[in-house]
Write a protein that holds these residues in place. Structure first.
Motif, short mmCIF file in Angstrom:
data_model
loop_
_atom_site.label_atom_id
_atom_site.label_comp_id
_atom_site.label_asym_id
_atom_site.label_seq_id
_atom_site.Cartn_x
_atom_site.Cartn_y
_atom_site.Cartn_z
N UNK A 1 46.75 64.91 4.96
CA UNK A 1 46.91 63.98 6.08
C UNK A 1 46.37 64.58 7.37
N UNK A 2 46.54 65.88 7.56
CA UNK A 2 45.94 66.53 8.72
C UNK A 2 44.41 66.50 8.63
N UNK A 3 43.89 66.72 7.44
CA UNK A 3 42.44 66.69 7.25
C UNK A 3 41.86 65.34 7.67
N UNK A 4 42.58 64.26 7.37
CA UNK A 4 42.10 62.93 7.72
C UNK A 4 42.12 62.69 9.23
N UNK A 5 42.75 63.58 9.98
CA UNK A 5 42.74 63.48 11.43
C UNK A 5 41.94 64.62 12.06
N UNK A 6 41.09 65.25 11.27
CA UNK A 6 40.22 66.31 11.75
C UNK A 6 41.03 67.44 12.39
N UNK A 7 42.22 67.69 11.87
CA UNK A 7 43.13 68.66 12.47
C UNK A 7 43.12 69.98 11.69
N UNK A 8 43.30 71.07 12.43
CA UNK A 8 43.50 72.38 11.82
C UNK A 8 44.99 72.65 11.73
N UNK A 9 45.49 73.11 10.59
CA UNK A 9 46.94 73.32 10.44
C UNK A 9 47.47 74.40 11.38
N UNK A 10 48.64 74.14 11.96
CA UNK A 10 49.37 75.12 12.75
C UNK A 10 50.53 75.71 11.96
N UNK A 11 51.19 74.89 11.12
CA UNK A 11 52.30 75.37 10.32
C UNK A 11 53.05 74.22 9.68
N UNK A 12 54.06 74.57 8.87
CA UNK A 12 54.79 73.55 8.12
C UNK A 12 56.29 73.83 8.19
N UNK A 13 57.07 72.76 8.04
CA UNK A 13 58.52 72.82 7.95
C UNK A 13 58.92 72.30 6.57
N UNK A 14 59.76 73.05 5.87
CA UNK A 14 60.15 72.71 4.51
C UNK A 14 61.60 72.26 4.44
N UNK A 15 61.87 71.14 3.79
CA UNK A 15 63.22 70.71 3.43
C UNK A 15 63.35 70.86 1.93
N UNK A 16 64.29 71.72 1.48
CA UNK A 16 64.32 72.09 0.07
C UNK A 16 65.72 71.96 -0.53
N UNK A 17 65.84 71.28 -1.69
CA UNK A 17 67.13 71.17 -2.38
C UNK A 17 67.30 72.30 -3.40
N UNK B 1 46.47 80.36 0.48
CA UNK B 1 45.17 79.83 0.08
C UNK B 1 44.70 78.70 0.99
N UNK B 2 45.63 77.90 1.49
CA UNK B 2 45.26 76.73 2.28
C UNK B 2 45.30 76.99 3.78
N UNK B 3 45.63 78.20 4.17
CA UNK B 3 45.48 78.60 5.56
C UNK B 3 46.52 78.08 6.52
N UNK B 4 47.79 78.15 6.13
CA UNK B 4 48.83 77.75 7.06
C UNK B 4 50.05 78.65 6.87
N UNK B 5 51.09 78.42 7.69
CA UNK B 5 52.26 79.30 7.68
C UNK B 5 53.53 78.46 7.74
N UNK B 6 54.63 79.08 7.36
CA UNK B 6 55.93 78.42 7.40
C UNK B 6 56.56 78.58 8.78
N UNK B 7 57.00 77.46 9.37
CA UNK B 7 57.65 77.46 10.67
C UNK B 7 59.17 77.43 10.56
N UNK B 8 59.70 76.90 9.46
CA UNK B 8 61.14 76.77 9.29
C UNK B 8 61.44 75.60 8.39
N UNK B 9 62.65 75.02 8.53
CA UNK B 9 63.03 73.87 7.72
C UNK B 9 64.52 73.83 7.47
N UNK B 10 64.89 73.34 6.30
CA UNK B 10 66.31 73.17 5.97
C UNK B 10 66.47 73.29 4.46
N UNK B 11 67.67 73.77 4.04
CA UNK B 11 68.01 73.80 2.63
C UNK B 11 69.31 73.04 2.40
N UNK B 12 69.39 72.38 1.25
CA UNK B 12 70.59 71.66 0.84
C UNK B 12 70.86 71.99 -0.62
#
Length: 298
Positions: A65-81, A101-112
């Motif tokens: 989805x970022x690629x479709x907006x010509x965007x370079x990734x800054x990071x990701x947030x994960x919600x994980x069960x 491999x895809x050139x991004x980093x983890x910013x944070x998120x949540x676990x349940x």
């Protein structure tokens, strides 16, 4: 409620200007591009799919989805069960591989905690940065419609994951899609409208056209198929319709002037036109639309 009905109801809520009236897969906050995507076990991945591959796919579909907006990734947030056992550990191995491999980093998120026996529901939010982000609704009548890469490989890969015999390359297209990040950034100043192909080429082309207030014509015989797909599924009308409606390709679908000089390989598959709806041709002859254009929730 169907997905379309739910989205229509959401548009009655207070919306940020960067939400784009919820008619795109991303939101904008200045140069920041935000997107979120969810994978549901039994819907978006098979229970028997390796957890390492599920982690890869979760990252990849968001970065697409970022690629479709010509965007370079800054990071990701994960919600994980958390489910306990080996699945969680294997998922982390795949997540590490995907981030590197895809050139991004983890910013944070949540676990349940996940109740015993419940299907896994995995969510990721990706944040990117773009200076020129083509909106889905920017196409103009008379422009050509292009797609990067080939179509149908992931759909064939799903058939292989379910037990059919076929090449590993197609299985990898389903389990480990590659977001077109470099291609998206290169197209940022050229494409008037762009989105990724996630639910199927035909349904996503119809969505791009509708968001732009236009109709679209697609030549089925122009849809690019890989040699592996042709060897596995064939090259007749049925095989091409299966490819164009299967989804999970994560190639870029974009509108641009017919005489535009493109920065990389892409296939011209149709054109945007005044009016509305999708028209399908084969070797220049109009043909009936299939009963199903692609995947829809609800």
């Amino acid at each position: 409620m169907t997905e379309a009905e739910f989205l229509a109801a959401l548009r009655a809520l207070p919306l940020h200007p960067g939400a784009g009236d919820l008619r795109d897969d991303t939101a904008r906050l200045g140069q920041l591009v935000l997107t979120t995507d969810t994978l549901v076990e039994g819907v978006h991945f098979l229970p028997e799919d390796p957890p390492q591959d599920v982690a890869w796919k979760l990252v990849a579909v968001n970065l697409s989805d970022l690629a479709a907006k010509a965007a370079a990734p800054e990071g990701v947030l994960l919600n994980y069960p958390l489910s306990g056992g080996d699945w969680d550990a294997a998922f982390l191995v795949g997540l590490d591989a995907a981030l590197r491999a895809l050139g991004t980093v983890l910013l944070g998120g949540d676990t349940v905690s996940l109740p015993a026996g419940a299907p896994r529901v995995l969510s990721l939010t990706a944040i990117g940065r773009a200076t020129a982000a083509p909106a889905r609704m920017g196409a103009r009548a008379g422009e050509a419609l292009y797609v990067t890469g080939t179509i149908g490989d992931a759909g064939a890969g799903l058939r292989i994951a379910r037990g059919e015999v076929g090449p590993d390359a197609l299985l990898a297209a389903y389990r480990r899609p590659q977001p077109c990040l470099a291609e998206g950034r290169a197209l940022g100043g050229i494409a008037s409208a762009m989105m990724d192909v996630s639910d199927g080429l035909l349904i996503d082309a119809a969505r791009l056209a509708a968001a732009s207030g236009l109709g679209v014509e697609i030549a089925l015989d122009a849809v690019p198929l890989s040699p592996a797909y042709r060897a596995f599924a064939g090259d007749d009308r049925a095989a091409r319709l299966a490819a164009a409606t299967a989804g999970d390709d994560y190639q870029l679908l974009f509108a641009a002037p017919a005489d535009a000089i493109l920065p990389g390989p892409a296939t011209r598959i149709g054109r945007l036109e005044a009016g509305q709806g999708l028209r399908l041709t084969e070797h220049g002859v109009p043909m009936s639309l299939p009963d199903r254009l692609g995947f829809e929730h609800g």
